[in-house]
Design a protein around this motif. Structure first.
Motif, PDB file in Angstrom:
ATOM      1  N   LEU A   1       0.843  -1.191   0.000  1.00 46.43           N
ATOM      2  CA  LEU A   1       0.000   0.000   0.000  1.00 46.43           C
ATOM      3  C   LEU A   1       0.873   1.233   0.000  1.00 46.43           C
ATOM      4  CD1 LEU A   1      -2.464  -1.049   2.839  1.00 46.43           C
ATOM      5  CD2 LEU A   1      -2.858  -1.222   0.378  1.00 46.43           C
TER       6      LEU A   1
ATOM      7  N   THR B   1      -5.136   6.140   0.013  1.00 42.11           N
ATOM      8  CA  THR B   1      -4.222   5.007   0.052  1.00 42.11           C
ATOM      9  C   THR B   1      -4.387   4.254  -1.256  1.00 42.11           C
ATOM     10  OG1 THR B   1      -4.497   4.798   2.429  1.00 42.11           O
ATOM     11  CG2 THR B   1      -3.618   2.894   1.278  1.00 42.11           C
TER      12      THR B   1
ATOM     13  N   LEU C   1      -3.613   0.766  -3.449  1.00 42.57           N
ATOM     14  CA  LEU C   1      -3.119  -0.610  -3.503  1.00 42.57           C
ATOM     15  C   LEU C   1      -2.143  -0.641  -4.670  1.00 42.57           C
ATOM     16  CD1 LEU C   1      -3.076  -3.591  -2.739  1.00 42.57           C
ATOM     17  CD2 LEU C   1      -5.076  -3.899  -4.205  1.00 42.57           C
TER      18      LEU C   1
END
Length: 120
Positions: free
Chosen positions: A89, A98, A100
């Motif tokens: 992350l 955030t 991925l």
């Protein structure tokens, strides 16, 4: 994949220090989800090479992304004495976003819902 977090309750350093959660498992083998560290780079590069044909993270990329300078958190799923999968992350400084950045499961461990466990 980008997730919006309403408020990050703790800085990235908190997440780096606190994660020690046992992984859900029906196996008799010891499994764990933990933060990746520099000693895991060889296994992470192996998984990356097995899972992707383009846009792979290199050893150098992993070295930086596992360093305190980066705003990344990488967790690994370890079972049977091996790293079976990882999830990385990226945190955006000053925002509640955030991303991925990468997730991969070693081909020998696919079909066991390991990626799902990493995402929970």
């Amino acid at each position: 994949m980008i997730a919006r977090v309403s408020k990050l309750p703790f800085p990235v350093s908190y997440w780096r220090e606190c994660l020690t959660a046992p992984a859900p498992t029906g196996d008799r083998e010891m499994t764990s989800i933990r933060y990746a560290h520099k000693n895991d780079i060889t296994a992470l590069v192996e998984i990356e090479d097995l899972c992707f044909t383009t846009d792979r993270l290199s050893r150098r990329n992993f070295q930086y992304l596992l360093s305190p300078k980066s705003h990344a958190v990488t967790v690994v799923y370890e079972t049977e004495g091996r790293i079976a999968a990882y999830c990385m992350l990226l945190f955006n400084r000053g925002t509640s976003l955030t991303r991925l950045y990468s997730i991969a499961t070693h081909p020998d461990f696919r079909g066991r819902d390991i990626a799902r466990a990493l995402m929970q």
